[in-house]
Scaffold this active site. Structure first.
Site, PDB file in Angstrom:
ATOM      1  N   ASP A 155      20.168 -51.424   1.963  1.00 57.94           N
ATOM      2  CA  ASP A 155      20.648 -50.918   3.243  1.00 57.94           C
ATOM      3  C   ASP A 155      22.110 -51.277   3.483  1.00 57.94           C
ATOM      4  O   ASP A 155      22.856 -50.501   4.098  1.00 57.94           O
ATOM      5  CB  ASP A 155      19.772 -51.468   4.368  1.00 57.94           C
ATOM      6  N   GLN A 200      34.218 -57.909   9.396  1.00 59.15           N
ATOM      7  CA  GLN A 200      33.651 -57.553   8.100  1.00 59.15           C
ATOM      8  C   GLN A 200      33.486 -58.796   7.224  1.00 59.15           C
ATOM      9  O   GLN A 200      32.475 -58.951   6.543  1.00 59.15           O
ATOM     10  CB  GLN A 200      34.557 -56.537   7.397  1.00 59.15           C
ATOM     11  N   HIS A 224      24.595 -43.372  10.165  1.00 64.94           N
ATOM     12  CA  HIS A 224      23.165 -43.437   9.856  1.00 64.94           C
ATOM     13  C   HIS A 224      22.595 -42.024   9.738  1.00 64.94           C
ATOM     14  O   HIS A 224      21.747 -41.603  10.526  1.00 64.94           O
ATOM     15  CB  HIS A 224      22.430 -44.238  10.922  1.00 64.94           C
ATOM     16  N   ASN A 225      23.055 -41.319   8.730  1.00 63.17           N
ATOM     17  CA  ASN A 225      22.652 -39.935   8.521  1.00 63.17           C
ATOM     18  C   ASN A 225      21.984 -39.794   7.151  1.00 63.17           C
ATOM     19  O   ASN A 225      21.662 -40.779   6.484  1.00 63.17           O
ATOM     20  CB  ASN A 225      23.864 -39.006   8.646  1.00 63.17           C
ATOM     21  N   TRP A 226      21.794 -38.538   6.748  1.00 64.54           N
ATOM     22  CA  TRP A 226      21.097 -38.264   5.487  1.00 64.54           C
ATOM     23  C   TRP A 226      21.828 -38.871   4.295  1.00 64.54           C
ATOM     24  O   TRP A 226      21.203 -39.390   3.376  1.00 64.54           O
ATOM     25  CB  TRP A 226      20.933 -36.759   5.320  1.00 64.54           C
ATOM     26  N   ARG A 227      23.132 -38.853   4.292  1.00 65.83           N
ATOM     27  CA  ARG A 227      23.876 -39.370   3.146  1.00 65.83           C
ATOM     28  C   ARG A 227      23.747 -40.892   3.044  1.00 65.83           C
ATOM     29  O   ARG A 227      23.741 -41.441   1.940  1.00 65.83           O
ATOM     30  CB  ARG A 227      25.340 -38.942   3.223  1.00 65.83           C
ATOM     31  N   HIS A 259      14.119 -44.425   5.969  1.00 63.35           N
ATOM     32  CA  HIS A 259      14.251 -45.655   6.756  1.00 63.35           C
ATOM     33  C   HIS A 259      15.103 -45.492   8.003  1.00 63.35           C
ATOM     34  O   HIS A 259      15.066 -46.352   8.896  1.00 63.35           O
ATOM     35  CB  HIS A 259      14.831 -46.769   5.887  1.00 63.35           C
ATOM     36  N   ASP A 260      15.880 -44.413   8.141  1.00 61.68           N
ATOM     37  CA  ASP A 260      16.683 -44.190   9.352  1.00 61.68           C
ATOM     38  C   ASP A 260      16.452 -42.797   9.932  1.00 61.68           C
ATOM     39  O   ASP A 260      17.336 -42.228  10.586  1.00 61.68           O
ATOM     40  CB  ASP A 260      18.178 -44.378   9.056  1.00 61.68           C
TER      41      ASP A 260
END
Length: 900
Positions: free
Chosen positions: A647, A700, A496-499, A536-537
């Site tokens: 998302d 998954q 949950h980072n910039w990328r 959003h994160d």
């Protein structure tokens, strides 16, 4: 006078029963008794005081049949007569509850002739009788003096009439007292209501609040003076400094022991809190004073020492005789200030934590009598309100300080969270490539090949392609600074980072452009959606909402639902409010409110709990054939579904991208699981449990079936241009399902560095050189019992017939180093295939003999499967110790063969 005795008696009782004013009632009683008994005058005393200190107060005194009510009340108020129980004739009647009938007063030792000496009136006969309530308790005493009809004493007839009448008078007096109490209670409630209102009106001014409370208390309780002492509760600057310089992990310093009831006052004084503020209110026309007494002033003041005693012990004291009380408490010094003090009512003021924060003190009743239990009860209510007001004011002051600190911290945070001027200038001067070069229009976009600066350029290109910069007059340097600031405020967590934010924003861009969803959106909504995707994160910590709640983090206290999502939105607002970062600065107030509402709703929609709440309503609209999405509620549902679709869009990426992203997600989840074990000492759920990582493919598949496929299916049916998302998800589901089956059969496992490589392809330490390993695998459903040796070490199998390579025999070869896990599994499987051979501890020895062992020593009898079957299981779970346990059913054999 024309009525007979019975009629007169009933008329008098009726008058008494209907009268609720205590003064009027007492006057009527005395006048009527005089008529009935031919008495010259009478007095009526009411019982007052505490159970241990009862006394009589003359309500009306020396009332004749011709005395007017006004005159009688005025005289009683001017000359208040107090008679303790057991003193004098009236006091003895009150104490013994027995009537006293005296013929010659001056011959009775209990008679006090002081009143006669003052007035010149001579008392001869006295008839004194108690007035009791229905419970038999003394509520008063009635006394009549001298006959007017020439008789020298009160006879039995007078006594009987007096007793019968006073029986009904007791009921009347009690009713009047109850009515008077109800009136006082109503008045008290009105005062307390005003005080409650004052608590909120004066919460920023403690002096005004305490003064108002003291004024109301003084008037209601009719006392001469009122004081309030406030305790220092570590609110001063020195205490604040001490807290600042404390070591972070240093335990809080507490008293060596608690104050015990048996402690002497001197011992308690050592642990006492010091008074820092004193509020004093004197007479009616005196203004309240506020002072900060010194230690010397407090130690030399008897009143302050009494207040300190109350603060230290937490007890309420009602002192009737101050000098006697001080003598009993010899540790308190008597000063001259108490010479004019007769009574003191002193009570602690506590806050919600039952901590003494002050002391309230009343001094001297105006009429000179002690404070009653009723006074103490009323004063307790004032003390409670005073405590509420003081506590509320202190909390308000603390809140103001905290808000100021927060503002300072926000200014510092904004400065450090905002991109530097050099970075901004560099980005503004960079050339921005076309959208096609970044693959922005495609649903298969990946950021793996982009450097950090390229990610920011890609974001700028999305804004340009949507014509948002010119449409909303966004200054280009402000947009560049905002993008850099958003990137800077993402933490370097694994997923949950910039990328991740970039990928979500790109999917939204592709849905709007390639998926043709922009036709359902206004330009302002497109702006809001892109901003929401990028923010959003923000400041994600790598843990979910449940973890915040379990650990009772400050975020969980601040937001009870959608904890992280609310924090992400707040961070978004913080960046927008930072200097030089407001990309909405040119919007009108109405447009600003609208776009912020869109951003907030979109960010909160990324909480899967919100998705499940909205999904049914969205499905219902789609099933009803909805095609108009312009309504506010319908647009909100559509935007929410689009945010969720973006998302989780990594699930629709090409397989090589998807399983790499899945590893990042799993690593972040496993880190949270480790934290839960460490901090909470609890077992994490399966998807966050590192020990259950082999279940990842199965989980998954469940995630796709429960969340992704239903969402993409309904979006694809309604908006067919986004079909690639649905198709990509289906393809990845097949891959995950296939991998889950392999894991279940034991043909592969999941480790920390890779997801889906089968065992035979694992490489261990690169420094270790291993010769080529050659072995033969015979499929388990093959009817042939013979084994053929295929190609020597380093040989070529290109001349082997195709039907032999793909039919009953399969040759596998691996060049290079093998990992420890592979060595162990290979050793075990080869070892099991050898008939009575001694275990080999060296993998290199196994390498040199593997072909010979398989040709010469492997059993081939039907009761024990051939070596090929055993060797073929080398990539399966080590829990299978022999091939015989695997091939019990033909169905499993066929499945295993097809997988091999």
């Amino acid at each position: 006078m024309d009525l007979d005795e019975g009629e007169l008696f009933m008329e008098l009782i009726r008058d008494v029963a209907n009268e609720l004013d205590i003064d009027v009632l007492c006057h009527k009683i005395l006048v009527n008794v005089g008529l009935l008994t031919h008495a010259d005058r009478g007095s009526l005393f009411l019982a007052k005081g505490t159970p241990h200190n009862k006394y009589l107060v003359a309500k009306l005194f020396d009332v004749t049949q011709k005395t007017a009510l006004k005159d009688a009340v005025k005289r009683a108020s001017a000359e208040e007569i107090i008679i303790p129980f057991g003193i004098g004739i009236a006091g003895m009647v009150a104490q013994t509850k027995q009537m006293i009938n005296i013929k010659e007063a001056y011959k009775d030792a209990r008679f006090n002739c002081e009143i006669d000496l003052k007035t010149g009136y001579k008392t001869n006969a006295i008839l004194c009788m108690p007035i009791c309530n229905y419970e038999g308790d003394i509520i008063g005493v009635a006394q009549i003096i001298n006959k007017t009809n020439g008789c020298m004493e009160f006879d039995e007839h007078d006594v009987e009439i007096f007793r019968r009448y006073l029986t009904f008078c007791g009921i009347g007096i009690q009713n009047a007292q109850l009515f008077e109490m109800s009136v006082q209670e109503y008045r008290r409630n009105q005062i307390l209501l005003n005080l409650a209102r004052s608590i909120f009106e004066e919460q920023n001014n403690l002096e005004c609040l305490v003064t108002k409370i003291m004024t109301e208390a003084r008037e209601l309780l009719n006392c001469e003076r009122c004081s309030v002492f406030l305790v220092d509760l570590d609110c001063c600057e020195a205490s604040h400094l001490e807290k600042i310089i404390e070591k972070p992990n240093q335990p809080e310093q507490r008293p060596t022991r608690a104050i015990m009831p048996g402690d002497s006052f001197d011992e308690k004084q050592k642990m006492r809190n010091r008074f820092t503020v004193l509020f004093e209110l004197g007479g009616d026309y005196q203004a309240a004073s506020v002072s900060r007494p010194s230690s010397t002033e407090l130690s030399t003041s008897t009143l302050a020492q009494i207040a300190q005693f109350v603060a230290t012990t937490g007890q309420t004291v009602n002192i009737c005789d101050v000098h006697e009380w001080v003598r009993d408490h010899n540790q308190i010094r008597a000063e001259s200030e108490i010479d004019s003090t007769q009574a003191i009512l002193c009570m602690p003021i506590v806050n919600a934590q039952k901590v003494v924060i002050g002391v309230a003190q009343l001094i001297n009743k105006a009429n000179g009598v002690p404070f009653t239990e009723s006074d103490a009860s009323i004063f307790e209510a004032f003390a409670i309100f005073c405590g509420l007001g003081i506590h509320n004011t202190q909390m308000y002051e603390n809140a103001c300080k905290l808000m100021a600190k927060q503002k300072v911290a926000l200014e510092c945070l904004s400065y450090h969270a905002t991109a530097s001027q050099d970075q901004t200038e560099k980005l503004t001067q960079d050339a921005i490539a076309e959208a096609e070069s970044y693959n922005l229009y495609s649903f298969t976009f990946t950021d793996f090949e982009l450097v950090d600066d390229d990610t920011c350029r890609a974001v700028l290109r999305m804004f340009m392609q949507c014509n948002l910069v010119s449409q909303f007059q966004i200054p280009y340097d402000v947009l560049c600074r905002w993008v850099l600031s958003v990137r800077k405020n993402y933490r370097p967590v694994k997923y949950h980072n910039w990328r991740h934010a970039l990928n979500v924003a790109q999917t939204m861009f592709a849905m709007l452009k390639t998926g043709k969803m922009e036709r359902f959106m206004t330009d302002l909504e497109i702006l809001g959606l892109l901003v929401a995707c990028l923010c959003h994160d923000l400041d994600h910590r790598g843990t979910n909402n449940a973890f915040q709640t379990k650990t009772e983090s400050p975020l969980a206290i601040l937001y009870t639902t959608s904890t992280m999502e609310h924090h992400h939105f707040d961070q978004c607002v913080m960046i927008l409010n930072s200097e030089g970062n407001n990309i909405f600065q040119a919007l009108s107030p109405e447009d600003y409110r609208s776009v912020m509402k869109t951003v907030e709703s979109a960010i909160l929609s990324t909480d899967l709990a919100m998705y499940f709440k909205k999904r049914n309503a969205f499905l219902e609209l789609v099933e009803n054939g909805e095609f108009d999405w312009q309504g506010e509620e319908k647009k909100d549902l559509l935007c929410g579904m689009m945010m969720t679709a973006c998302d989780v869009s990594a699930i629709a990426k090409p397989w090589e991208v998807q399983h790499k992203v899945a590893k990042l997600v799993a690593d972040e989840f496993f880190d949270q699981g480790d934290l839960e074990k460490l901090q909470l000492n609890t077992q994490p759920v399966a998807m966050m449990d590192r020990e259950r990582k082999d279940e990842l493919p199965k989980m998954q598949v469940g995630f796709i079936d429960v969340i992704c496929l239903p969402l993409y299916r309904v979006l694809c049916d309604t908006f067919p241009w986004i079909t690639p998302l649905y198709e990509g998800t289906l393809e990845n589901r097949r891959n995950w399902q296939d991998l889950a089956e392999k894991v279940e059969m034991g043909l592969t496992w999941i480790d920390h560095d890779t997801i889906d490589k089968p065992v035979e392809e694992f490489a261990g330490c690169a420094d270790e050189e291993i010769k080529d390993i050659e072995f033969t695998v015979t499929t388990l459903n093959c009817n042939q019992q013979t084994q053929q040796h295929v190609a020597g070490a380093g040989g070529d199998d290109s001349h082997t017939p195709e039907h032999q390579r793909s039919g009953s025999r399969l040759s596998m070869k691996k060049t290079g180093a093998l990992g420890k896990a592979v060595r162990s599994k290979l050793s075990k499987t080869l070892y099991n295939s050898m008939d009575g051979s001694k275990p080999k501890t060296s993998l290199k020895l196994l390498e040199s003999h593997v072909s010979e062992d398989m040709d010469d020593k492997s059993p081939t009898s039907p009761s024990q499967p051939q070596a090929g079957g055993s060797v073929g299981r080398m990539s399966a779970s080590s829990s299978t110790s022999s091939a015989g346990t695997v091939v019990d059913k033909s169905k499993k054999r066929s499945k295993l063969c097809s997988l091999l």
